[in-house]
Design an enzyme around this catalytic site. Structure first.
Site, short mmCIF file in Angstrom:
data_model
loop_
_atom_site.label_atom_id
_atom_site.label_comp_id
_atom_site.label_asym_id
_atom_site.label_seq_id
_atom_site.Cartn_x
_atom_site.Cartn_y
_atom_site.Cartn_z
N LYS A 180 29.56 35.44 32.15
CA LYS A 180 30.41 34.61 31.28
C LYS A 180 31.55 34.13 32.16
CE LYS A 180 33.60 33.88 28.94
NZ LYS A 180 34.51 32.71 29.16
N GLU A 255 39.30 44.73 36.72
CA GLU A 255 40.19 44.26 37.78
C GLU A 255 41.21 43.36 37.10
OE1 GLU A 255 42.12 42.52 39.91
OE2 GLU A 255 40.53 41.36 40.92
N CYS A 289 45.04 37.82 41.97
CA CYS A 289 45.37 39.15 41.45
C CYS A 289 46.18 39.93 42.48
CB CYS A 289 44.11 39.89 41.07
SG CYS A 289 42.85 39.82 42.34
N GLU A 388 53.34 40.59 36.02
CA GLU A 388 52.67 39.56 36.82
C GLU A 388 53.05 38.17 36.29
OE1 GLU A 388 48.34 39.52 36.41
OE2 GLU A 388 48.22 39.49 38.59
P1 NAD Z 1 41.69 36.36 30.36
O1 NAD Z 1 41.70 37.82 30.57
O2 NAD Z 1 41.92 35.83 28.98
O3 NAD Z 1 40.29 35.74 30.83
C1 NAD Z 1 39.44 36.30 31.82
C2 NAD Z 1 38.00 36.18 31.36
O4 NAD Z 1 37.82 36.94 30.17
C3 NAD Z 1 37.57 34.75 31.01
O5 NAD Z 1 36.21 34.56 31.34
C4 NAD Z 1 37.73 34.73 29.50
O6 NAD Z 1 36.94 33.76 28.87
C5 NAD Z 1 37.28 36.12 29.14
N1 NAD Z 1 37.77 36.58 27.85
C6 NAD Z 1 38.87 36.16 27.17
N2 NAD Z 1 38.96 36.81 25.99
C7 NAD Z 1 37.92 37.65 25.92
C8 NAD Z 1 37.49 38.61 24.98
N3 NAD Z 1 38.15 38.81 23.81
N4 NAD Z 1 36.39 39.35 25.26
C9 NAD Z 1 35.73 39.18 26.41
N5 NAD Z 1 36.07 38.27 27.34
C10 NAD Z 1 37.16 37.52 27.11
O7 NAD Z 1 42.69 35.76 31.34
P2 NAD Z 1 43.45 34.35 31.18
O8 NAD Z 1 43.93 34.11 29.80
O9 NAD Z 1 42.55 33.37 31.73
O10 NAD Z 1 44.73 34.62 32.04
C11 NAD Z 1 45.81 35.37 31.49
C12 NAD Z 1 46.42 36.25 32.52
O11 NAD Z 1 45.43 37.14 33.06
C13 NAD Z 1 46.92 35.54 33.74
O12 NAD Z 1 48.16 35.01 33.53
C14 NAD Z 1 46.91 36.64 34.75
O13 NAD Z 1 48.04 37.43 34.63
C15 NAD Z 1 45.70 37.43 34.38
N6 NAD Z 1 44.55 37.07 35.22
C16 NAD Z 1 44.21 37.91 36.21
C17 NAD Z 1 43.15 37.60 37.02
C18 NAD Z 1 42.77 38.49 38.13
O14 NAD Z 1 42.15 38.04 39.08
N7 NAD Z 1 43.04 39.76 38.03
C19 NAD Z 1 42.44 36.42 36.85
C20 NAD Z 1 42.79 35.58 35.81
C21 NAD Z 1 43.85 35.93 34.99
#
Ligand code: NAD
Length: 486
Positions: A180, A255, A289, A388
């Site tokens: 996904k 992660e 990250c 972060e």
């Molecule tokens: P997120 O956690 O919402 O999204 C990451 C992934 O999870 C995406 O594929 C998203 O579609 C999926 N996702 C979202 N809601 C979900 C759910 N309920 N169940 C399962 N999967 C789900 O992250 P974001 O909103 O894109 O970013 C928000 C914050 O997350 C950023 O500001 C940052 O702090 C952090 N982030 C961290 C990393 C990293 O590499 N560790 C990467 C992206 C974002």
């Protein structure tokens, strides 16, 4: 190089090596962060699509994919790595347009994608178990077997790299995967799925269901046919994913980001430090990250160091992918707004901007640009010191002595990466051993680098290890076989 890309209409969901229309037919518009303009659309997959993908993966495990030897799986991965190299220009353009990152960064990412497949292609037939001395008349061995169908939920910051990082070890160990990708940026993962089919992966080994997190992501993490979940993203969603995995009694790796410090002692090679500190926060516009988002400086060089850092930091410039400058925009209007709100709260609490990078002339007004910012006067317990930002924002803080440096470095809920800079090797090693992180650099810093290097967090940064050989063990089921032979 021009990064204008022509995209076909939303291709649907990738199941059994074919694009299929999503069950609902709904789509999600994809915006280019540098221009704010629509550059394409993806299918809005949901529970029904996830179910089809999981079933296809299970058939692959029970069929052609499950019958391949480790060597054959490795060859397919290596072939995919070569196809990525062959299509590098196309993939670089896609990644740059989709995420807004500078072309040189997008190219480095595509090189890393190929390297993930090369590395795990070579590793596939090198994971083997042990024989264990036991009672007289017994032969005991351990075997590594596939976990089964694994879910890979990946973020938007490095869409291509994350696809390679998580699929490489999963496929090397013989799992069938359902991916996904993130709805904000996933054009490269969708293209990589096609290249995997071209490389010869049997139908169902790799399935990709694009869609919204709360729909496709939630359905995938909760699907009873999933045997393991690899998740990268926010701590909040990580908790939801872990809860869903727990309900199915399956494992997961999380992660979840960090607030990674670089600890600078007065006797360090300060020129090297300054270069590293700037690079570690502007890489990918701070949306990494393992971004080096805190620089902790021994108090007796604080004024001089901050002055030198200010000089360098002020030259950092954000631009479009084609301008190929130090950094690009952030991923979305929502992220930009979130960052700006966090900075407004920090400034209201007394945080002070010491240096501000630039946004290049001529960037589209609708792009999601945030200039690089360096802050001081940031309270140790404040939100900006501990949470972060996920943007090009660096916090500088002074420390008094070694013990204070360790306390400050460990003073957040995160624990992903740290850098320790000192000309005194023994001290650098002492501090490196006391910081509670999954990866520590001495006299260097690598935000996200090193396919061979096990990587992952402690505390709120998550758990489990990706990259290197460790990832292969995370994605395998170890079976102990006990044979009584008399
Ligand atoms: P997120 O956690 O919402 O999204 C990451 C992934 O999870 C995406 O594929 C998203 O579609 C999926 N996702 C979202 N809601 C979900 C759910 N309920 N169940 C399962 N999967 C789900 O992250 P974001 O909103 O894109 O970013 C928000 C914050 O997350 C950023 O500001 C940052 O702090 C952090 N982030 C961290 C990393 C990293 O590499 N560790 C990467 C992206 C974002």
């Amino acid at each position: 190089m021009n990064v204008t890309v022509k995209l076909p209409p939303a291709k649907g969901v990738f199941i059994d090596n074919k694009w299929q229309p999503s069950q609902s037919g709904r789509t999600i518009a994809m915006l280019a962060p540098a221009t704010g303009q629509v550059i394409g659309a993806i299918a809005a997959g949901e529970a029904a699509d996830v179910d089809l993908a999981v079933k296809a993966a299970r058939r692959a495990l029970d069929g052609a994919w499950g019958r391949l030897t480790a060597t054959e799986r490795g060859r397919l991965l290596s072939r995919l790595g070569r196809l990525v190299e062959d299509h590098a220009d196309e993939l670089v353009k896609l990644e740059a347009a989709d995420t807004g990152k500078p072309m040189k960064q997008a190219r480095a990412d595509v090189v890393a994608v190929a390297r993930y497949f090369e590395y795990y292609g070579g590793a596939a037939d090198k994971v083997h178990g042990d024989t264990i001395p036991f009672l007289d008349g017994y032969l005991v061995t351990t075997l590594y077997e596939p976990l089964g169908v694994t879910a890979q939920i990946i973020p938007w910051n490095y869409p291509g790299q994350m696809f390679g990082r998580t699929l490489g070890p999963a496929l090397a160990m013989g799992n069938a995967v359902v991916v996904k990708p993130a709805e904000e940026a996933c054009l490269v993962p969708l293209r990589l799925a096609e290249l995997a089919a071209e490389a010869g992966f049997p139908a169902g080994a790799i399935n990709v269901v694009p869609g919204l997190g709360e729909e496709a992501g939630a359905a995938l993490s909760a699907h009873p046919g999933i045997d393991f979940v690899s998740f990268t993203g926010s701590p909040e969603v990580g908790a939801l994913v872990q809860t869903a995995a727990a309900r199915n009694h399956v494992g997961c790796t999380l992660e979840l980001g960090g607030k990674s410090p670089q600890v600078v002692f007065a006797d360090a090679d300060l020129d090297a430090v300054l270069t590293s500190v700037c690079a570690a926060i502007v890489q990918n516009a701070g949306q990494t990250c393992s971004a080096g988002s805190r620089v902790l400086v021994e108090r007796r060089i604080w004024d001089r160091f901050l002055a030198d850092l200010t000089t360098r930091f002020s030259k950092l410039t954000a631009g479009t992918p084609e301008m190929d400058l130090d950094l690009g925009p952030v991923i979305s209007a929502g992220q930009k707004k979130r960052i700006e709100a966090m900075l407004a709260r920090a400034e209201a609490a007394g945080a002070e901007v010491v240096a501000r990078g630039a946004i290049a002339d001529g960037v589209p007004a609708e792009g999601f640009f945030v200039p690089p910012l360096l802050y001081r006067n940031v309270g140790r317990d404040s939100e900006l010191a501990r949470d972060e930002v996920f943007g090009p924002v660096l916090v500088a803080m002074p420390f008094d002595d070694e013990a204070d440096a360790v306390a400050l470095a460990n003073g957040t809920d995160y624990g992903l990466v740290a850098g320790v800079w000192s000309g005194d090797g023994a001290r650098a090693i002492r501090v490196a051993r006391k910081v509670r992180v999954g990866q520590v650099f001495v006299n260097g810093y690598g935000a996200g680098g090193g396919i061979e290097l096990p990587f992952g967090g402690m505390k709120k940064s998550g758990h489990g290890r990706e990259k290197g050989f460790e990832a292969l063990y995370e994605l395998a089921a170890m079976k102990t076989m006990v044979v009584k032979h008399g």
